[in-house]
Design a protein around this motif. Structure first.
Motif, PDB file in Angstrom:
ATOM      1  N   CYS A  64       5.788 -10.515 -49.410  1.00 19.32           N
ATOM      2  CA  CYS A  64       4.481 -10.018 -48.984  1.00 19.32           C
ATOM      3  C   CYS A  64       4.375  -8.502 -49.122  1.00 19.32           C
ATOM      4  O   CYS A  64       5.335  -7.810 -49.429  1.00 19.32           O
ATOM      5  CB  CYS A  64       4.200 -10.438 -47.544  1.00 19.32           C
ATOM      6  N   ASN A 234       3.219 -15.952 -43.012  1.00 20.23           N
ATOM      7  CA  ASN A 234       2.788 -15.272 -44.229  1.00 20.23           C
ATOM      8  C   ASN A 234       3.165 -13.799 -44.297  1.00 20.23           C
ATOM      9  O   ASN A 234       3.342 -13.262 -45.397  1.00 20.23           O
ATOM     10  CB  ASN A 234       1.275 -15.424 -44.384  1.00 20.23           C
ATOM     11  N   HIS A 235       3.272 -13.134 -43.147  1.00 23.23           N
ATOM     12  CA  HIS A 235       3.658 -11.714 -43.126  1.00 23.23           C
ATOM     13  C   HIS A 235       4.509 -11.469 -41.878  1.00 23.23           C
ATOM     14  O   HIS A 235       4.104 -10.739 -40.972  1.00 23.23           O
ATOM     15  CB  HIS A 235       2.421 -10.794 -43.070  1.00 23.23           C
ATOM     16  N   GLY A 405      -1.513 -10.330 -49.808  1.00 25.65           N
ATOM     17  CA  GLY A 405      -0.416 -11.262 -49.939  1.00 25.65           C
ATOM     18  C   GLY A 405       0.743 -10.686 -50.716  1.00 25.65           C
ATOM     19  O   GLY A 405       1.599  -9.998 -50.164  1.00 25.65           O
ATOM     20  N   HIS A 406       0.804 -10.939 -52.015  1.00 25.62           N
ATOM     21  CA  HIS A 406       1.935 -10.524 -52.832  1.00 25.62           C
ATOM     22  C   HIS A 406       2.187  -9.023 -52.743  1.00 25.62           C
ATOM     23  O   HIS A 406       1.278  -8.233 -52.502  1.00 25.62           O
ATOM     24  CB  HIS A 406       1.680 -10.902 -54.287  1.00 25.62           C
ATOM     25  N   SER A 407       3.416  -8.637 -53.027  1.00 32.07           N
ATOM     26  CA  SER A 407       3.882  -7.290 -52.713  1.00 32.07           C
ATOM     27  C   SER A 407       3.159  -6.185 -53.455  1.00 32.07           C
ATOM     28  O   SER A 407       3.128  -5.066 -52.975  1.00 32.07           O
ATOM     29  CB  SER A 407       5.380  -7.186 -52.995  1.00 32.07           C
ATOM     30  N   SER A 531       0.131  -3.060 -48.625  1.00 33.70           N
ATOM     31  CA  SER A 531      -1.175  -3.494 -48.143  1.00 33.70           C
ATOM     32  C   SER A 531      -1.962  -2.380 -47.477  1.00 33.70           C
ATOM     33  O   SER A 531      -3.163  -2.531 -47.240  1.00 33.70           O
ATOM     34  CB  SER A 531      -0.984  -4.653 -47.146  1.00 33.70           C
ATOM     35  N   TYR A 653       5.890 -19.603 -50.036  1.00 32.74           N
ATOM     36  CA  TYR A 653       5.143 -18.364 -50.206  1.00 32.74           C
ATOM     37  C   TYR A 653       4.230 -18.524 -51.411  1.00 32.74           C
ATOM     38  O   TYR A 653       4.694 -18.719 -52.532  1.00 32.74           O
ATOM     39  CB  TYR A 653       6.048 -17.136 -50.385  1.00 32.74           C
TER      40      TYR A 653
END
Length: 759
Positions: A64, A234-235, A405-407, A531, A653
């Motif tokens: 994440c 999720n995180h 979401g994804h890094s 994020s 994930y």
């Protein structure tokens, strides 16, 4: 009946069900992490690898996009991050001999879990037209094949270039540069599937399509509202930030159709207290019906307007536009409609209001539970209205916090991975590189699938990701992909997309985040944006999984040299040798990256500028933050039907399945479950443990069916149900999308439950 997996593929449709957990992490998370890491990497490699995750001299977690604290813990990773690292750093290998043993027809019948468990791809492989086996191919021949198919196109717009959020800033910048020098803006990405609604709403209302808070703002907040989000799965590292915020006096309200263990109690595995008692995070849980969030914030805004002294009138007067029209609409909000839309009681909402009015600094966090509805954009605009009313944007401890979401999904967009680029970005590219990039908007994900389906796109190239499993309307998506002349996937591991091919197909293996990247200019590093708009370096430490692997920047540079030829004005060879030269060009093209190489060398990296946060300046069309007024929308569900949301299990994930358990929800050894409120299930005649087919109903009249799901009586909101994706993506119509953002409406699917033939 669902087709049974081949022998050796774990059965996923016979789950064992127990009681949901009331706390997340703790000793079970440590044990699960170490067990999975040991299975994939062994003891020594586990220690060497995990201690480098999210460290200032290490690599960014490929999971994440949650930001790192200023002083990271030595074990600055969560359980799911460790799973992502373990699968990338695994000792298992997928070699040419594997493909000789397994034809594509066999792989197509395997589960996504089985495919991912086979290990790392080691060689480029090619599926010739009419063939059923991938066969080894040289890199030179692979690039020739791509060039052949692109050269045969009647227009560059017949090619689609997809991107996953794991791609680095450097690779993403090169990728969009190649596509635009080729002549197309067909650059769909995973944001189109998940977070586009946030960017659409925020760009219109505050002028920047990103969140306005930094990590330290969470620590200064009085109230944090977490809506449509499950941080525990999720995180998970977000739970540590919420725990610190609580210690500093913040209160937390969670708004979700499902109770989530991580928000009930967090047992921080890095502290003695966490391993014993833990911390109760929720001060108030609002169990809202799916899609009712706009109605909730609308009625809160009505009540704030009615409360003397509650509105920050100075901020509204000096920094906002459209207040009167918004206020007129908000004052007209109907209580009965709000209660119907939300499923909450008036007492619930009034208690929430009291906490709001007692708080000077408020942050609202959200994720895909809000972004994947037809009315997601006005829903998020209403949250912005809520924050603007009390001046909660542009001051410490307050603001909007869409959790990506994804890094590096946010960094990819910053680097220009966008089908609708801003004219200023294209102007900067043209000035820097001396070619005229295309100006016509390209395809997002949904439009790309339509173009492939209709024969208007013929080449599909994916930089990472699992496009087939991530996309909606599975049967339509798979048929569209099979119409392509060529499908290409740059990947670290096998996934479902490799089995759903065009007439010809390539799998190009690439380095992972964990691996050393050595080029002619020496050892390289890449960068990512988290994020919250922080940019930092990522340096792999492991030896590559095989000598044939190329880095993503190398793949793009070599592909561009082969396809564009000597006429290209871009120094691709120079970029491949030394990634610092890529960052020098980014610094001259992308605002906020000035002096990029020097700034990213500093510990912790740097924050990108954010005008609303930094200056209370709003770069919108009006020059101010925009209040908006829109009718309240919420899903209407016919009698005898349920509103289904797709979601992840804890051993998952995005589309990557690490295991077959969802232990916080009490599910083990299976994925084909549907979570239904016990009262709804009994009213519909479905006992706990019975099996049903999920049948999607939408206005096109097409029946979409996901067969063989075990009913689990679960404390969801009334009228709502939940099941895992990608198994339920088949139920999401391609044309059921959010207004404005065009994001698939995966969180509000009307379904009926039919007794299954498996029962």
């Amino acid at each position: 009946m669902a087709t049974k997996p081949p022998k050796g593929d774990p059965v996923q449709d016979a789950p064992q069900v127990g009681e949901p957990k009331r706390a997340a992490a703790g000793l079970p998370a440590i044990g699960h992490t170490l067990r999975m890491a040991h299975q994939q990497m062994g003891v020594r490699r586990t220690a060497l690898t995990l201690l480098n995750v999210n460290q200032q001299d290490g690599f960014d977690c490929p999971g994440c996009a949650w930001p790192e604290p200023e002083h990271p813990h030595r074990a600055e990773f969560c359980e799911n991050g460790a799973k992502a690292v373990a699968e990338e750093a695994t000792l298992r290998r997928v070699t040419p001999e594997f493909f000789a043993r397994h034809p594509v027809s066999d792989l197509a019948g395997r589960s996504g879990y089985w495919l991912g468990q086979q290990g790392r791809l080691t060689h480029p492989v090619y599926l010739p037209e009419g063939g059923d086996h991938y066969e080894p191919v040289t890199w030179e021949r692979a690039f020739d094949i791509v060039a052949e198919e692109i050269d045969a196109l009647s227009s560059p717009d017949e090619a689609v270039f997809y991107t996953s959020g794991r791609t680095s800033n450097e690779a993403a910048f090169l990728y969009q540069l190649f596509a635009r020098e080729l002549g197309t803006n067909n650059l769909p990405d995973c944001s189109n599937l998940c977070h586009e609604s946030s960017g659409s709403a925020l760009s219109e209302t505050i002028g920047v399509g990103k969140g306005s808070v930094l990590l330290e703002d969470l620590y200064q907040a009085d109230l944090i509202i977490v809506a449509g989000q499950n941080p525990g799965t999720n995180h998970p590292r977000m739970l540590s930030a919420l725990e610190k915020a609580k210690a500093n006096g913040a209160r937390i309200i969670s708004v979700n159709p499902l109770p989530e263990a991580g928000l009930e109690r967090f047992k921080n595995p890095q502290t003695a207290k966490g391993l014993t008692a833990g911390t109760a995070l929720n001060d108030l849980f609002l169990q809202i019906r799916l899609g009712g969030d706009q109605a909730l914030f609308r009625v809160l805004n009505k009540l704030i307007l009615q409360t003397p002294g509650a509105v920050d009138e100075d901020f509204v007067r000096e920094h906002t536009h459209g207040f009167e029209e918004f206020a007129e609409t908000a004052r007209a909000a109907d209580w009965d409609e709000a209660l119907t839309a939300t499923g909450l009681t008036r007492e619930d909402i009034e208690r929430c209001l009291r906490m709001v009015l007692e708080s000077e600094r408020i942050i609202v966090c959200w994720a895909m539970g809000l972004t994947q509805h037809k009315h997601s954009v006005p829903m998020i605009r209403e949250i912005v209205n809520f924050l603007l009313l009390r001046g909660n944007i542009g001051r410490p401890g307050a603001g909007v916090c869409p959790v990506r979401g994804h890094s590096n999904v946010q960094g990819d967009r910053t680097m220009g991975i966008f089908e609708r680029p801003a004219p200023a970005f294209l102007d900067a590219l043209e000035k820097e590189f001396g070619f005229a990039p295309p100006r016509e908007h390209g395809y997002d994900v949904v439009r790309a699938i339509r173009a492939l389906r209709d024969g208007r796109a013929k080449v599909f190239f994916a930089m990472g990701g699992n496009f087939v499993s991530a996309s909606p309307d599975t049967e339509v998506t798979e048929a569209a992909m099979r119409r392509a002349r060529l499908t290409v996937h740059v990947s670290t591991k096998l996934n479902r997309s490799h089995t759903v091919t065009g007439a010809r197909a390539l799998i190009l293996p690439t380095l992972g985040r964990t691996e050393r990247d050595v080029q002619d200019g020496g050892e390289q590093f890449v960068t990512v944006e988290d994020s919250m708009g922080m940019v930092h370096a990522s340096r792999g430490r492991l030896e590559p999984a095989g000598p044939q692997l190329l880095s993503e920047p190398s793949i793009v540079c070599r592909l561009a040299r082969r396809v564009l030829g000597a006429d290209s004005v871009v120094p691709w060879e120079e970029f491949e040798k030394d990634y610092a030269t890529i960052r020098d060009r980014i610094a001259r093209v992308v605002p906020g990256f000035e002096d990029f190489n020097a700034r990213v060398a500093r510990p912790g990296g740097f924050a990108l500028p954010h005008a609303p946060r930094d200056e209370r300046r709003f770069p919108t069309a009006t020059g101010r933050a925009n209040f908006t007024a829109a009718p309240v929308e919420y899903p209407k569900v016919p009698e005898g039907r349920l509103l289904l949301q797709t979601l992840r299990s804890h051993d998952q994930y995005n589309t990557t399945i690490y295991g077959l358990d969802d232990r916080y929800r009490g599910i083990r050894n299976g994925r084909r479950v549907v979570l239904v409120n016990p009262e709804d299930a009994r009213a519909l005649g479905h006992a706990d443990g019975s099996y049903v087919d999920l049948v999607g109903e939408w206005k096109d009249g097409v029946e979409r069916r996901a067969p063989g799901f075990r009913v689990v009586h679960y404390p969801t909101a009334r009228g709502c149900a939940a099941a895992y994706y990608p198994e339920t993506n088949v139920l999401v119509p391609l044309d059921a999308t959010a207004d404005t953002s065009n994001t698939p409406a995966s969180k509000s699917v009307v379904v009926r439950l039919e007794q299954s033939a498996t029962d």
